[in-house]
Scaffold this motif. Structure first.
Motif, PDB file in Angstrom:
ATOM      1  N   LEU A 285      27.675 -46.247 -18.564  1.00 53.49           N
ATOM      2  CA  LEU A 285      27.490 -44.891 -18.029  1.00 53.49           C
ATOM      3  C   LEU A 285      28.814 -44.331 -17.528  1.00 53.49           C
ATOM      4  CD1 LEU A 285      25.636 -42.540 -17.239  1.00 53.49           C
ATOM      5  CD2 LEU A 285      25.228 -43.733 -15.067  1.00 53.49           C
ATOM      6  N   THR A 286      29.610 -45.163 -16.899  1.00 51.69           N
ATOM      7  CA  THR A 286      30.927 -44.732 -16.424  1.00 51.69           C
ATOM      8  C   THR A 286      31.817 -44.315 -17.593  1.00 51.69           C
ATOM      9  OG1 THR A 286      30.756 -46.183 -14.496  1.00 51.69           O
ATOM     10  CG2 THR A 286      32.959 -45.448 -15.108  1.00 51.69           C
ATOM     11  N   ALA A 287      31.779 -45.083 -18.687  1.00 50.46           N
ATOM     12  CA  ALA A 287      32.558 -44.728 -19.875  1.00 50.46           C
ATOM     13  C   ALA A 287      32.140 -43.359 -20.400  1.00 50.46           C
ATOM     14  CB  ALA A 287      32.399 -45.795 -20.956  1.00 50.46           C
ATOM     15  N   PHE A 288      30.834 -43.099 -20.391  1.00 50.35           N
ATOM     16  CA  PHE A 288      30.318 -41.797 -20.830  1.00 50.35           C
ATOM     17  C   PHE A 288      30.792 -40.690 -19.888  1.00 50.35           C
ATOM     18  CE2 PHE A 288      27.130 -38.443 -20.755  1.00 50.35           C
ATOM     19  CZ  PHE A 288      27.008 -38.142 -22.106  1.00 50.35           C
ATOM     20  N   LEU A 289      30.613 -40.895 -18.601  1.00 52.66           N
ATOM     21  CA  LEU A 289      30.943 -39.862 -17.617  1.00 52.66           C
ATOM     22  C   LEU A 289      32.435 -39.555 -17.556  1.00 52.66           C
ATOM     23  CD1 LEU A 289      28.533 -40.885 -14.708  1.00 52.66           C
ATOM     24  CD2 LEU A 289      28.272 -38.982 -16.323  1.00 52.66           C
ATOM     25  N   LEU A 290      33.271 -40.563 -17.788  1.00 54.34           N
ATOM     26  CA  LEU A 290      34.716 -40.334 -17.752  1.00 54.34           C
ATOM     27  C   LEU A 290      35.205 -39.441 -18.889  1.00 54.34           C
ATOM     28  CD1 LEU A 290      36.074 -43.835 -16.660  1.00 54.34           C
ATOM     29  CD2 LEU A 290      36.134 -41.691 -15.360  1.00 54.34           C
ATOM     30  N   ARG A 291      34.427 -39.315 -19.919  1.00 53.14           N
ATOM     31  CA  ARG A 291      34.811 -38.444 -21.036  1.00 53.14           C
ATOM     32  C   ARG A 291      34.368 -36.996 -20.833  1.00 53.14           C
ATOM     33  NH1 ARG A 291      36.674 -41.320 -25.490  1.00 53.14           N
ATOM     34  NH2 ARG A 291      36.225 -39.540 -26.815  1.00 53.14           N
ATOM     35  N   LEU A 292      33.413 -36.762 -19.946  1.00 50.68           N
ATOM     36  CA  LEU A 292      32.865 -35.418 -19.766  1.00 50.68           C
ATOM     37  C   LEU A 292      33.871 -34.373 -19.283  1.00 50.68           C
ATOM     38  CD1 LEU A 292      29.271 -36.100 -18.401  1.00 50.68           C
ATOM     39  CD2 LEU A 292      30.034 -35.693 -20.754  1.00 50.68           C
ATOM     40  N   PRO A 293      34.835 -34.706 -18.434  1.00 51.36           N
ATOM     41  CA  PRO A 293      35.797 -33.668 -18.021  1.00 51.36           C
ATOM     42  C   PRO A 293      36.598 -33.063 -19.171  1.00 51.36           C
ATOM     43  CG  PRO A 293      35.915 -35.528 -16.533  1.00 51.36           C
ATOM     44  CD  PRO A 293      35.024 -35.937 -17.677  1.00 51.36           C
ATOM     45  N   TYR A 294      36.630 -33.738 -20.305  1.00 48.47           N
ATOM     46  CA  TYR A 294      37.417 -33.259 -21.445  1.00 48.47           C
ATOM     47  C   TYR A 294      36.619 -32.379 -22.401  1.00 48.47           C
ATOM     48  CZ  TYR A 294      40.580 -36.708 -19.610  1.00 48.47           C
ATOM     49  OH  TYR A 294      41.387 -37.423 -18.774  1.00 48.47           O
ATOM     50  N   LEU A 295      35.374 -32.069 -22.063  1.00 50.78           N
ATOM     51  CA  LEU A 295      34.551 -31.235 -22.950  1.00 50.78           C
ATOM     52  C   LEU A 295      35.179 -29.865 -23.200  1.00 50.78           C
ATOM     53  CD1 LEU A 295      30.872 -31.905 -21.827  1.00 50.78           C
ATOM     54  CD2 LEU A 295      32.033 -32.728 -23.860  1.00 50.78           C
TER      55      LEU A 295
ATOM     56  N   ALA B 299      29.287 -42.430 -28.222  1.00 54.40           N
ATOM     57  CA  ALA B 299      29.817 -43.551 -28.999  1.00 54.40           C
ATOM     58  C   ALA B 299      30.585 -44.519 -28.107  1.00 54.40           C
ATOM     59  CB  ALA B 299      30.712 -43.041 -30.122  1.00 54.40           C
ATOM     60  N   ALA B 300      31.316 -44.007 -27.123  1.00 55.85           N
ATOM     61  CA  ALA B 300      32.045 -44.881 -26.200  1.00 55.85           C
ATOM     62  C   ALA B 300      31.078 -45.746 -25.403  1.00 55.85           C
ATOM     63  CB  ALA B 300      32.912 -44.046 -25.260  1.00 55.85           C
ATOM     64  N   ALA B 301      29.994 -45.145 -24.913  1.00 53.65           N
ATOM     65  CA  ALA B 301      29.000 -45.908 -24.147  1.00 53.65           C
ATOM     66  C   ALA B 301      28.313 -46.951 -25.027  1.00 53.65           C
ATOM     67  CB  ALA B 301      27.966 -44.958 -23.543  1.00 53.65           C
ATOM     68  N   ILE B 302      27.989 -46.582 -26.252  1.00 56.85           N
ATOM     69  CA  ILE B 302      27.349 -47.532 -27.174  1.00 56.85           C
ATOM     70  C   ILE B 302      28.307 -48.675 -27.512  1.00 56.85           C
ATOM     71  CG2 ILE B 302      26.484 -47.783 -29.537  1.00 56.85           C
ATOM     72  CD1 ILE B 302      25.247 -44.959 -29.173  1.00 56.85           C
ATOM     73  N   ALA B 303      29.587 -48.375 -27.662  1.00 60.15           N
ATOM     74  CA  ALA B 303      30.572 -49.421 -27.937  1.00 60.15           C
ATOM     75  C   ALA B 303      30.649 -50.412 -26.776  1.00 60.15           C
ATOM     76  CB  ALA B 303      31.944 -48.809 -28.208  1.00 60.15           C
ATOM     77  N   VAL B 304      30.636 -49.899 -25.550  1.00 60.86           N
ATOM     78  CA  VAL B 304      30.657 -50.775 -24.376  1.00 60.86           C
ATOM     79  C   VAL B 304      29.436 -51.690 -24.391  1.00 60.86           C
ATOM     80  CG1 VAL B 304      30.438 -50.819 -21.854  1.00 60.86           C
ATOM     81  CG2 VAL B 304      32.074 -49.270 -22.942  1.00 60.86           C
ATOM     82  N   LEU B 305      28.258 -51.123 -24.658  1.00 59.52           N
ATOM     83  CA  LEU B 305      27.032 -51.924 -24.689  1.00 59.52           C
ATOM     84  C   LEU B 305      27.064 -52.966 -25.808  1.00 59.52           C
ATOM     85  CD1 LEU B 305      24.377 -49.127 -24.031  1.00 59.52           C
ATOM     86  CD2 LEU B 305      25.174 -50.876 -22.417  1.00 59.52           C
ATOM     87  N   GLY B 306      27.566 -52.589 -26.966  1.00 65.08           N
ATOM     88  CA  GLY B 306      27.631 -53.514 -28.091  1.00 65.08           C
ATOM     89  C   GLY B 306      28.598 -54.655 -27.855  1.00 65.08           C
ATOM     90  N   ILE B 307      29.758 -54.354 -27.330  1.00 66.34           N
ATOM     91  CA  ILE B 307      30.738 -55.402 -27.042  1.00 66.34           C
ATOM     92  C   ILE B 307      30.213 -56.346 -25.972  1.00 66.34           C
ATOM     93  CG2 ILE B 307      33.025 -55.803 -26.036  1.00 66.34           C
ATOM     94  CD1 ILE B 307      33.873 -53.191 -27.527  1.00 66.34           C
ATOM     95  N   ALA B 308      29.570 -55.782 -24.952  1.00 70.08           N
ATOM     96  CA  ALA B 308      29.002 -56.615 -23.890  1.00 70.08           C
ATOM     97  C   ALA B 308      27.887 -57.514 -24.440  1.00 70.08           C
ATOM     98  CB  ALA B 308      28.477 -55.748 -22.756  1.00 70.08           C
ATOM     99  N   ALA B 309      27.063 -56.968 -25.332  1.00 72.96           N
ATOM    100  CA  ALA B 309      25.982 -57.772 -25.914  1.00 72.96           C
ATOM    101  C   ALA B 309      26.546 -58.930 -26.744  1.00 72.96           C
ATOM    102  CB  ALA B 309      25.077 -56.897 -26.773  1.00 72.96           C
ATOM    103  N   ALA B 310      27.597 -58.667 -27.492  1.00 70.87           N
ATOM    104  CA  ALA B 310      28.216 -59.729 -28.282  1.00 70.87           C
ATOM    105  C   ALA B 310      28.814 -60.800 -27.376  1.00 70.87           C
ATOM    106  CB  ALA B 310      29.290 -59.143 -29.204  1.00 70.87           C
ATOM    107  N   ALA B 311      29.488 -60.372 -26.317  1.00 74.27           N
ATOM    108  CA  ALA B 311      30.076 -61.338 -25.383  1.00 74.27           C
ATOM    109  C   ALA B 311      28.992 -62.136 -24.663  1.00 74.27           C
ATOM    110  CB  ALA B 311      30.960 -60.619 -24.377  1.00 74.27           C
ATOM    111  N   ARG B 312      27.899 -61.473 -24.310  1.00 70.18           N
ATOM    112  CA  ARG B 312      26.791 -62.169 -23.641  1.00 70.18           C
ATOM    113  C   ARG B 312      26.202 -63.235 -24.559  1.00 70.18           C
ATOM    114  NH1 ARG B 312      23.803 -58.129 -22.864  1.00 70.18           N
ATOM    115  NH2 ARG B 312      24.546 -57.614 -20.782  1.00 70.18           N
ATOM    116  N   THR B 313      26.039 -62.896 -25.823  1.00 67.84           N
ATOM    117  CA  THR B 313      25.495 -63.855 -26.788  1.00 67.84           C
ATOM    118  C   THR B 313      26.436 -65.032 -26.985  1.00 67.84           C
ATOM    119  OG1 THR B 313      24.296 -62.101 -27.933  1.00 67.84           O
ATOM    120  CG2 THR B 313      24.698 -64.131 -29.168  1.00 67.84           C
ATOM    121  N   ALA B 314      27.718 -64.753 -27.059  1.00 62.99           N
ATOM    122  CA  ALA B 314      28.690 -65.809 -27.340  1.00 62.99           C
ATOM    123  C   ALA B 314      29.008 -66.677 -26.129  1.00 62.99           C
ATOM    124  CB  ALA B 314      29.977 -65.191 -27.874  1.00 62.99           C
TER     125      ALA B 314
END
Length: 109
Positions: free
Chosen positions: A16-26, A84-99
């Motif tokens: 969520l933070t990754a998503f929110l940090l991009r909003l000021p650049y809209l 996409a940034a938020a989804i990337a964070v979730l995907g990378i975290a899921a891969a690290a959690r699995t590994a």
């Protein structure tokens, strides 16, 4: 909270933070790549001498399709990028959690 001190909401909060940090650049002015891709996406209809109509760009059609789908313009493209940034964070975290485990998921996020 888990006994190792890592809460179950850490990774979603980071996403969520990754998503929110991009909003000021809209509302920021368009960069050259963004403006070019929007130009190509707006005129891309299949006719013309190249894959992208009257223009040429060395990017995959899926990228131009995303710019087309965000037909509302630059803010919509940037919202897609924030998502996409938020989804990337979730995907990378899921891969690290699995590994490796939860601690690695939080660190990688």
């Amino acid at each position: 909270m888990r006994s190792d001190g890592i809460g179950r909401w850490s990774v979603p909060a980071i996403a969520l933070t990754a998503f929110l940090l991009r909003l000021p650049y809209l509302g920021a002015p368009a960069g050259s790549d963004e403006a070019g891709y929007l130009t190509i996406a707006r005129q891309w209809h299949g006719a013309g001498p190249s894959l992208y109509g009257r223009y040429w760009v060395d990017r995959p059609p899926l990228l131009i399709t995303l710019f087309q789908l965000a037909g509302a313009g630059l803010p919509a493209v940037r919202l897609l990028g924030a998502l996409a940034a938020a989804i990337a964070v979730l995907g990378i975290a899921a891969a690290a959690r699995t590994a490796v485990g939860q601690r690695a998921a939080v660190v990688s996020a």
